[in-house]
Design a protein around this motif. Structure first.
Motif, PDB file in Angstrom:
ATOM      1  N   GLU A  53     119.638  51.977  80.534  1.00 56.27           N
ATOM      2  CA  GLU A  53     118.336  51.306  80.585  1.00 56.27           C
ATOM      3  C   GLU A  53     117.219  52.265  80.992  1.00 56.27           C
ATOM      4  O   GLU A  53     116.106  51.855  81.273  1.00 56.27           O
ATOM      5  N   LYS A  54     117.547  53.561  81.084  1.00 55.39           N
ATOM      6  CA  LYS A  54     116.617  54.629  81.467  1.00 55.39           C
ATOM      7  C   LYS A  54     116.111  54.447  82.899  1.00 55.39           C
ATOM      8  O   LYS A  54     114.953  54.656  83.201  1.00 55.39           O
ATOM      9  N   LYS A  55     117.011  54.051  83.782  1.00 56.53           N
ATOM     10  CA  LYS A  55     116.713  53.922  85.205  1.00 56.53           C
ATOM     11  C   LYS A  55     117.505  54.974  85.971  1.00 56.53           C
ATOM     12  O   LYS A  55     118.609  55.326  85.584  1.00 56.53           O
ATOM     13  N   ILE A  56     116.923  55.448  87.066  1.00 50.90           N
ATOM     14  CA  ILE A  56     117.600  56.418  87.918  1.00 50.90           C
ATOM     15  C   ILE A  56     118.016  55.712  89.201  1.00 50.90           C
ATOM     16  O   ILE A  56     117.196  55.068  89.852  1.00 50.90           O
TER      17      ILE A  56
END
Length: 63
Positions: A53-56
């Motif tokens: 989800e393109k989260k860090i």
């Protein structure tokens, strides 16, 4: 409770023998968050996860 803050990524070019196109990216974390995670100067290893989800996600490694 979830907290959100707007931040900018710091981009720097390394010196020395690094390739001309090399760059380093950094994000500063708020002091309160680092303290809440239990990160100390002598115990600062964390796990970084980049999700689909393109989260860090940053987690302190257990001792």
């Amino acid at each position: 409770m979830e907290q959100r803050r707007k931040a900018k990524i710091m981009i720097a070019r390394p010196g020395g023998t690094a390739a001309a196109s090399s760059k380093t990216y950094r994000i500063s974390l708020p002091n309160a968050w680092v303290k809440a995670m239990g990160i100390k100067e002598d115990d600062r290893e964390v796990s970084l996860v980049f999700t689909v989800e393109k989260k860090i996600v940053i987690e302190k490694l257990k001792e």
